[in-house]
Scaffold this active site. Structure first.
Site, PDB file in Angstrom:
ATOM      1  CB  CYS A 158      -0.938   0.001   1.196  1.00  0.00           C
ATOM      2  SG  CYS A 158      -1.963  -1.494   1.266  1.00  0.00           S
ATOM      3  CG  HIS A 291      -1.805   4.275   5.591  1.00  0.00           C
ATOM      4  ND1 HIS A 291      -1.647   4.196   4.229  1.00  0.00           N
ATOM      5  CD2 HIS A 291      -2.096   3.014   6.003  1.00  0.00           C
ATOM      6  CE1 HIS A 291      -1.819   2.949   3.823  1.00  0.00           C
ATOM      7  NE2 HIS A 291      -2.103   2.209   4.885  1.00  0.00           N
ATOM      8  CG  HIS A 327      -6.508   0.963   1.447  1.00  0.00           C
ATOM      9  ND1 HIS A 327      -5.523   1.217   0.528  1.00  0.00           N
ATOM     10  CD2 HIS A 327      -5.866   0.524   2.570  1.00  0.00           C
ATOM     11  CE1 HIS A 327      -4.345   0.956   1.063  1.00  0.00           C
ATOM     12  NE2 HIS A 327      -4.526   0.545   2.308  1.00  0.00           N
TER      13      HIS A 327
END
Length: 702
Positions: A158, A291, A327
């Site tokens: 990620c 994040h 996400h």
């Protein structure tokens, strides 16, 4: 080396809230959320059917419009975002570099073929497999924009998109290219939707980062690209600077494949390092795009933010874009960096969608409901992923006063020492050579990477702390992924094995190896088909020259996989896969550091370059000291002109009948052996794919 600041002159975003950066940002500020039921494929039986899909996006439209051959959904998302960025920037001609962060590649299109397990797919599905490799997106962008400079694909779960931006900054810093198109892309696919649902990591409603009632993440898809160029270039052509990319940091925590290290050391360390590299202090940072996934990990990240900012935490504005855009995995770091740039440019901070009542463990100065106008001097964007890989970027507003070199300004090294090498091939029980309690879920590919990296590190006599790992692989864990998809197809969504999913990501082999070995430098996978090993060495040299790590282990891995050999290989014009299970890794460090350690140096990389296949290289190398004591490895008719122009026409050519590139860096190993044995003083090593040519000038250590 290029001096001066790095300007961001273009930003492009394709997201669930809009197919441009401008539309996306305006809707973010209004607090809109881009969640809907997935329409790309059937999600019946999933824990949640909601995601941040780019509704109405037509990949075939972009394929027909651009005429670049088959495009995956990920490719098309990237192309749309890149066009958006370039339209803003008015991208100048020159040595354009392209770097893409990703995790899924063409998985959406390949899944039906992989799940079916057919040895011979239909003509249409085989055509679609051309876009399967992660490296396809970067090559398509390079073709679309006539890139003559560096091209790379990086994957660190990620944090991939943020890592791509760091890679682009290093190219500019080292004078490798004139301008960079850097970013990330990832499409929704059955694999990731099923995997995260099986892990129980998804919220049954839209995600709520940092909220007391948060229940997990919501997946999304999209892409973002930034145009980066030196300050002098932007000034010369009168480009409007949106922000300055001033600092960055990249590393891993070596703790667990999915769970963050509970003390928050890694996020705190990377935030502090990135701010210091920018020559700033926490007091200079006004906004952080966190994040913030909506999982329990938010509390660990919050603790890291408080540790890095101390007393400044109370005034630091914080938001997470995942509460509105989902996400987006490999694209997340790039999308959130783009949003951070827009926040600085427009002096508005977007909110965290879904955040109603912050968790006491996530006590920060959150922006909630709608955007907030604010005086922003500098801002940071952070990204963390599976395997503990993380990256932080620091941007400053366009009107920021230029300062002198920061106390963390790196000294660019002109040569890199190779101090260790290890090769594994056809070992019958690789996994058995590892500690069972720490390698229980390792497959052959991961075992190869781990053992080869361990042995190379031992030969170099280096401690693992701070060391990075770059693993080159053409296709990733194809066989293991196919097995996961077949279980879903044959037994149903609910039979998907949750513990398998984290090990299917392209970055999982080096991620697992970093945990096993204790490596805390940058950890990532590169994808360059047959020349993946050569690409990994190039990327490692970039990381070293930019002082991102004191040493990096780099190389390639191939596995004996029939599907890759018989189907993917021919479709993608690649031959590296399928011969045997093998890996070869090299330890690289700055020459000055190696000499200070007084360790054995096998050879030095003194020059390196790459160029598009079929074109002429934009530069030449220095000639060897003696043509009679020079060796060329991996030469082809196409590279002969480069060798001649560089003054290597008198060198002897090594030929053993093997392919110029085999995915393992064999040419490197041959050259190092000759140099270390004193048989030659200089070696010219080539690697090649259908799209790229790589060249390295190696010398002996004396």
């Amino acid at each position: 080396m290029t001096t001066g600041r790095i300007a961001v002159t273009g930003v492009g975003i394709t997201s669930a809230l809009g197919q441009s950066a401008d539309v996306t940002f305006r809707r973010l500020l209004r607090g809109e959320r881009g969640f809907s039921e997935v329409s790309l494929f059937d999600t019946a039986g999933q824990r949640t059917r909601v995601a941040a899909e780019v509704v109405g996006f037509d990949a075939r439209h972009w394929e027909e419009r651009e005429g670049l051959g088959p495009l995956s959904h990920s490719d098309a998302l990237a192309l749309a975002a890149a066009r958006d960025a370039i339209s803003v920037s008015g991208l100048p001609p020159g040595r354009l570099g392209v770097v893409v962060g990703a995790t899924t590649g063409g998985m959406l299109e390949a899944e039906p073929v992989l799940a079916d397990g057919a040895a011979r797919p239909t003509a249409e599905s085989a055509r679609r497999l051309i876009s399967y490799p992660m490296s396809n997106t970067a090559e398509r962008l390079a073709r679309a924009f006539g890139a003559e400079g560096r091209v790379a694909t990086v994957s660190s779960a990620c944090s991939s998109g943020a890592g791509a931006l760091i890679q682009g900054a290093l190219w500019l810093q080292g004078g490798e290219v004139d301008v960079v198109l850097a970013g990330g892309t990832d499409a929704l696919c059955r694999l990731t939707v099923t995997g995260f649902n099986a892990l129980g990591a998804t919220d049954i409603v839209a995600c709520r980062p940092f909220d007391r009632e948060r229940g997990g993440l919501t997946l999304g898809e999209g892409a973002a690209f930034l145009v980066l160029e030196p300050e002098a270039s932007a000034a010369r052509r009168g480009a409007r600077v949106l922000a300055w990319l001033s600092g960055w940091a990249e590393g891993a925590e070596a703790h667990h494949i999915t769970q963050p290290e509970p003390t928050s050391r890694m996020p705190a360390r990377l935030l502090s390092e990135a701010i210091a590299r920018a020559g700033l202090t926490p007091a200079d940072i006004d906004y952080l795009n966190a994040h913030g996934t909506g999982t329990s990990n938010d509390a660990v990240e919050s603790a890291g933010i408080r540790a890095a900012f101390g007393a400044q935490t109370e005034r630091l504005l914080v938001s997470s874009s995942k509460g509105q855009l989902g996400h987006t995995l490999g694209a997340a770091g790039a999308i959130e960096a783009a949003i951070t740039v827009l926040a600085l440019d427009r002096q508005w901070v977007p909110p965290t969608g879904g955040l109603v009542e912050p968790d006491v463990a996530c006590a920060l100065n959150h922006v909630m409901s709608v955007g907030r106008a604010a005086r922003l001097r500098a801002a940071a964007s952070s990204a963390f992923g599976f395997g503990g890989a993380g990256a932080v970027l620091v941007f400053e507003e366009a009107s920021a006063t230029r300062r002198g070199p920061s106390r963390r300004e790196p000294e660019v090294s002109t040569s890199v020492a190779i101090t260790g090498v290890a090769t594994l091939s056809g070992a019958p029980d690789l996994i058995g050579a590892l500690e069972p309690s720490r390698s229980r879920r390792f497959d052959v590919q991961t075992a190869l990477v781990t053992l080869a990296a361990e042995r190379a590190l031992k030969e170099a006599a280096l401690s693992p702390a701070g060391v990075g790992l770059v693993a080159g692989a053409a296709f990733g864990a194809v066989e293991r992924t196919a097995s996961f998809l077949r279980i879903i197809a044959e037994k149903g969504i609910r039979r998907a094995p949750p513990a398998e999913f984290p090990h299917l990501l392209p970055s999982s082999p080096p991620g697992n190896a970093s945990i096993y070995l204790g490596l805390t430098g940058p950890v990532l996978t590169t994808s360059g088909l047959d020349a993946s090993a050569e690409l990994s060495v190039l990327v490692a040299c970039d990381l070293l020259s930019g002082s991102i790590a004191p040493a990096v282990i780099a190389g390639g891995v191939v596995v004996d996989d029939a599907f890759s050999r018989d189907v993917l290989g021919p479709a993608c014009a690649a031959v590296a896969q399928g011969r045997t299970d093998a890996a070869r890794f090299f330890v690289l460090e700055r020459e000055a550091d190696a000499r200070k350690r007084r360790c054995a140096i096998l050879g030095l990389v003194v020059e390196r370059t790459e160029w598009p296949a079929g074109a002429e290289a934009s530069r030449a190398f220095a000639p060897p000291r003696s043509g009679e004591r020079a060796l060329i490895v991996g030469a082809t008719p196409e590279t002969a002109a480069f060798a001649t122009r560089s003054g290597w026409s008198g060198a002897r050519t090594h030929s053993d009948g093997s392919a110029p590139s085999d995915g393992l860096g064999t040419g490197f190993a041959v050259a190092l052996a000759a140099l270390h044995a004193g048989e030659v003083d200089d070696a010219l090593v080539f690697g090649r794919t259908a799209a790229r040519v790589y060249a390295f000038h190696l010398t002996g250590a004396s």
